[in-house]
Design a protein around this motif. Structure first.
Motif, short mmCIF file in Angstrom:
data_model
loop_
_atom_site.label_atom_id
_atom_site.label_comp_id
_atom_site.label_asym_id
_atom_site.label_seq_id
_atom_site.Cartn_x
_atom_site.Cartn_y
_atom_site.Cartn_z
N LYS A 1 8.51 -0.67 -7.54
CA LYS A 1 9.16 0.37 -8.34
C LYS A 1 10.31 0.99 -7.56
O LYS A 1 10.14 1.37 -6.41
CB LYS A 1 8.14 1.46 -8.69
N ASP B 1 12.84 -0.06 -16.55
CA ASP B 1 12.21 0.01 -15.23
C ASP B 1 12.89 -0.95 -14.27
O ASP B 1 12.86 -0.78 -13.07
CB ASP B 1 10.73 -0.36 -15.35
N LEU B 2 13.47 -2.02 -14.87
CA LEU B 2 14.13 -3.03 -14.05
C LEU B 2 15.49 -3.36 -14.65
O LEU B 2 15.61 -3.64 -15.85
CB LEU B 2 13.26 -4.31 -14.01
N ILE C 1 13.26 -4.12 -19.42
CA ILE C 1 14.10 -4.90 -18.50
C ILE C 1 15.47 -5.05 -19.16
O ILE C 1 15.56 -5.52 -20.29
CB ILE C 1 13.53 -6.30 -18.24
N ALA D 1 14.28 -0.04 -10.72
CA ALA D 1 14.42 -1.10 -9.73
C ALA D 1 15.58 -1.99 -10.15
O ALA D 1 15.91 -2.07 -11.32
CB ALA D 1 13.13 -1.90 -9.65
#
Lengths: 331, 337
Positions: free
Chosen positions: A35, A176-177, A94, A209
Motif C-alpha cells: 500500500k 489504490d493502484l 486500478i 501505490a
C-alpha cells in the motif's frame, strides 16, 4: 513494520502466439507492491514491461494470452474474476496512464464530460456532484482555469495539459493502484518535471501505490521505492531503489548504469562503457541466461542454464550465476 | 576560456530567420507565420561539437535543416568556410553536400526500404560520381567496417537490422563522402539505453578519426553534456544562452537554462535536487510573447521583458546570455517579481 500488501504478481506468464512462433513476452514475473509504495519496472523495448501492466488490467488481446500465474489484488486473484467484475475494478481501484494521452482520451467528448463519466460510472453521485468533483480534480492536477477547461476538447490542449487531464481521470475514483506506463516519456523535460512532481504530490495526498513503468533509469531513481529490472520477459534484479543504484549485482543492471551519460559523471567526450550487442530477437532466445551473449562475465554454465532469481543479500534478488559486487571492486 | 579560441570557424550563422506560413482562407494565403527560427546567430569551430538544445518547438531542428539549406532561410546569412551559402541554388549547393551531411533521428524513416544496405551507402558516391563502381564498392565495405557493420550484410535490406544497426547505416551514409561537417539531429533519441552508448561512442570515435565537426541537436541534456564542447540553449526560435559545456552546467545564467538544467532527472536516489518547476506551457510559436519569449514562464519577469527583446550578449569568456538582467562579467540583477 510490515506494510500491507496491495498487489502480488506470482509467476505471471503472458505469451503471444504469432505466426512466427510463441513470444514469451512475460515469462514468470513475480513482484509485490505494498500500500502506498512506488515500484519501478524498468527495462528496454521488448522486455515485457508494458505487457505486464496490461496483464494486471486483464487487457491483453489476441494473439496474446495470460497462460499462467496469479495476480492477487487485495487478496483476490484478478485472473479468476469475470469480465464484469474486472470492469468495476478498472478505473476505480486500478487506474492506468499512458505515454500518449490520446489513447485514453476520446477526441469527440470534452475533457470534463469524460472525467465526469468515469465518476458517474464508478461512484454513486448525481451529475451536479460529479461536475463539482471534476472541476476540483482538474484544479488538483494543476490545469489552470478548470471551469473553462471543463468544456475543452482534447485537441485544444497541449501535450502536458492532456497528460494532466488523463491523470485527473485516472485518479477520479481514488484508485489504490496507479499504473504509469511511460507516462512522461513523450513530454519535454520541464513539463516532465511538472508531471512527476504532480504524481509524487498526489501519491502522498491520496496514498495510492504506483507501478511506475519506464525505460529511463534516472526517473526510477527519482520516483520509486523499489525497482524490478526486466530483460526479455524476466526480472533479473529486484530490490529497494538504493540497493539497485548503489550496489547493483546483475551485470545487465550494472552495465546499464555505467553506460548512461549522467550529469554527475566527470568524464565527458570519452567513450562510455557500453554494453555490447543487442537485445535478442524474441524468436531466437539464446540458450541459458538470456543475457549471456552480451555479458562480460559469462561462463559455460550461463550458456547452458537459466539462473534462478535468488536472494544474494537480504531483500535483494538477482538472476545471475556470477553476480557483480561493486563494493568489492571499489576496495 | 574555450580551447577553441584560436581555432578556425567552420560555420557561422548570422541573424538567421526561418518563418513558415500558416495558410488559410479561400485562396490559401498566409494568415500567420510560425517563427520557427527567429534571429539566431552563432558560430561553430572546426573540429568541435556544438549542440543546440531545447524543448519541442524551440526551433533547434529547423535551425539545423536551414543551415544545410534543406529549408530556404527567410533571411539572414549562413557562412560555411567563409562562403555565404544562404542564397545558393540547389545546383550550387550540390558540390557542398559532400562536405555537409545530416544524420536523422529516425533510422527507420530515413533509409530507402527497397535498397540493400550496400546500395544505400554507395548512393552518395554514385550521385557525386566519385570513383568507378568497383572503387565505390570497396569504399562501402571500408565504411561499413568503420561504423561497426559486418560487410557480409551488404546485401541485406534495412528491415533486417535492429534500430541501433540502422542508425549505423545512417551514419555510414553520412560519412561515406568524407564530409567536414555533420548535423546530427537527435541521433540517439529513438534508441534503447544500452544501444545509445554504443552509437554515442561511434560518433565520438568518427569525430576523432575523420576530423568531423558536429552540430548536435538533442533534447536529452545528459547526452548533450557528454558529447559537446559548446552548447546553445534555444527557446521559441531564439537562442537564450551559449557557453562552453562546463561553464553552462556550472554557471547557467539565463532563468530558462536554470530551470531546464534543474529539471533533468539524475540516476542517483541519494541526490535530491532543488527543482525549479516552471509554470505553464511553452507558448505557440505562431503567436510568441512580445519581448523576451520566456517572460510568460519566468519568475523574474518585469515590465521591460514584455517591451524589449533582450539581445544575446557576450558577458565574457564566450558566454552569451539573452536576458535584460544579466550584465557583463556575469553579474546577475534579477529578482523575483
Amino acid at each position: 513494520m510490515e506494510k500491507e500488501v496491495l498487489l502480488e504478481v506470482k509467476d505471471l506468464r503472458t505469451y503471444f502466439y504469432t505466426e512466427d512462433g510463441v513470444v514469451r513476452a512475460v515469462d514468470g514475473v513475480s513482484f509485490t507492491i505494498h500500500k502506498g509504495e512506488v515500484l519501478g519496472l524498468v527495462g528496454e523495448s521488448g522486455c515485457g514491461k508494458s505487457v505486464t501492466s496490461l496483464s494486471i488490467m486483464r487487457l491483453v488481446d489476441a494473439p496474446g494470452k495470460i497462460v499462467g500465474g496469479q495476480i492477487i489484488f487485495k487478496g483476490e486473484d484478478l485472473l479468476k474474476k469475470s469480465e464484469e467484475e474486472m470492469r468495476k475494478i478498472r478505473g476505480s481501484e486500478i487506474a492506468m496512464i499512458f505515454q500518449e494521452p490520446m489513447t485514453a482520451l476520446n477526441p469527440v467528448y470534452t475533457i470534463g464530460d469524460q472525467i465526469m463519466e468515469a465518476i458517474l460510472t464508478h461512484q454513486d453521485v448525481n451529475e451536479e456532484e460529479a461536475k463539482k468533483q471534476t472541476i476540483k480534480l482538474l484544479d488538483l492536477v494543476g490545469i489552470p482555469d478548470p471551469k473553462k477547461r471543463f468544456n475543452e476538447y482534447p485537441h485544444e490542449m497541449s501535450g502536458g495539459m492532456r497528460q494532466r487531464a488523463m491523470i485527473a481521470m485516472a485518479i477520479s475514483c481514488n484508485p489504490d493502484l496507479l499504473i504509469s506506463d511511460e507516462a512522461t516519456t513523450a513530454l519535454d523535460v520541464t513539463i516532465q518535471a511538472q508531471i512527476l512532481e504532480l504524481m509524487k504530490d498526489l501519491q502522498r495526498k491520496i496514498g495510492m501505490a504506483i507501478l511506475f513503468i519506464t525505460h529511463d533509469l534516472a526517473l526510477v531513481a527519482e520516483m520509486t521505492d523499489s525497482v524490478a529490472v526486466t530483460y526479455t520477459g524476466k526480472i533479473v534484479e529486484y530490490s529497494d531503489v538504493r540497493s539497485i543504484f548503489k550496489n547493483p549485482h546483475h551485470p545487465y543492471t550494472y552495465g546499464l548504469l555505467e553506460s548512461i551519460p549522467s550529469l554527475l559523471s566527470e568524464k565527458t567526450k570519452e567513450p562510455l562503457p557500453a554494453i555490447e550487442g543487442m537485445v535478442p530477437s524474441p524468436y531466437r532466445m539464446p540458450k541459458g541466461c538470456h543475457f549471456n551473449p552480451r555479458c562480460p562475465f559469462a561462463t559455460d554454465i550461463c550458456r547452458k542454464e537459466m539462473p534462478e532469481l535468488k536472494e544474494v543479500e537480504p531483500n535483494h534478488l538477482v538472476r545471475c550465476f556470477h553476480p557483480v559486487n561493486v563494493k568489492e571492486e571499489v576496495s | 576560456m574555450s580551447e577553441f579560441k584560436d581555432k578556425k570557424i567552420i560555420l557561422e550563422v548570422k541573424n538567421l530567420k526561418k518563418y513558415f506560413p500558416v495558410l488559410g482562407g479561400v485562396f490559401s494565403r498566409p494568415v500567420a507565420w510560425v517563427k520557427a527560427v527567429d534571429d539566431v546567430s552563432f558560430h561553430i569551430y572546426e573540429g568541435e561539437t556544438f549542440s543546440l538544445v531545447g524543448e519541442s518547438g524551440s526551433g533547434k531542428t529547423t535551425t539545423g535543416k536551414t543551415i544545410l539549406k534543406l529549408h530556404e532561410p527567410t533571411s539572414g546569412h549562413i557562412l560555411f568556410e567563409g562562403k555565404d551559402i544562404s542564397n545558393y541554388s540547389p545546383s550550387e549547393m550540390r558540390p557542398l553536400r559532400r562536405d555537409m551531411q545530416i544524420i536523422f533521428q529516425d533510422p527507420y524513416g530515413s533509409l530507402n526500404p527497397r535498397l540493400p544496405v550496400g546500395e544505400i551507402i554507395r548512393e552518395p558516391l554514385a550521385v557525386h560520381k566519385i570513383g568507378t563502381k568497383k572503387e565505390q564498392e570497396e569504399r562501402v565495405v571500408e565504411i561499413m567496417k568503420l561504423v561497426g557493420l559486418r560487410p557480409e550484410y551488404l546485401h541485406r535490406y534495412p528491415h533486417e537490422f535492429s534500430g541501433g544497426q540502422r542508425q549505423r547505416i545512417g551514419i555510414a551514409r553520412a560519412v561515406v563522402l568524407n564530409p567536414k561537417f555533420i548535423v546530427a539531429d537527435e541521433p540517439v533519441s529513438a534508441l534503447d539505453a544500452s544501444i545509445q552508448a554504443q552509437v554515442l561512442n561511434l560518433l565520438l570515435e568518427l569525430q576523432q578519426k575523420l576530423a568531423l565537426t558536429y552540430l548536435f541537436i538533442a533534447h536529452n541534456l545528459a547526452v548533450v553534456r557528454h558529447v559537446s564542447d559548446r552548447i546553445g540553449v534555444m527557446y521559441l526560435g531564439k537562442l537564450m544562452e551559449v557557453a562552453d559545456t562546463k561553464e553552462l552546467f556550472d554557471n547557467p545564467l539565463h532563468p530558462y537554462t536554470q530551470a531546464l538544467l534543474s529539471a533533468i532527472p539524475i540516476p542517483d536516489p541519494d541526490v535530491k535536487k532543488e527543482r525549479i518547476i516552471l509554470q505553464g506551457d511553452i507558448p505557440s510559436p505562431i503567436n510568441p510573447p512580445s519581448g523576451c519569449p520566456f517572460r510568460t514562464r519566468c519568475m523574474y519577469a518585469k515590465d521591460i521583458c514584455a517591451e524589449k527583446t533582450p539581445p544575446l550578449v557576450d558577458i565574457g569568456g564566450g558566454h552569451y546570455v539573452a536576458c535584460h538582467f544579466v550584465k557583463k562579467g556575469g553579474k546577475v540583477e534579477y529578482s523575483k517579481s
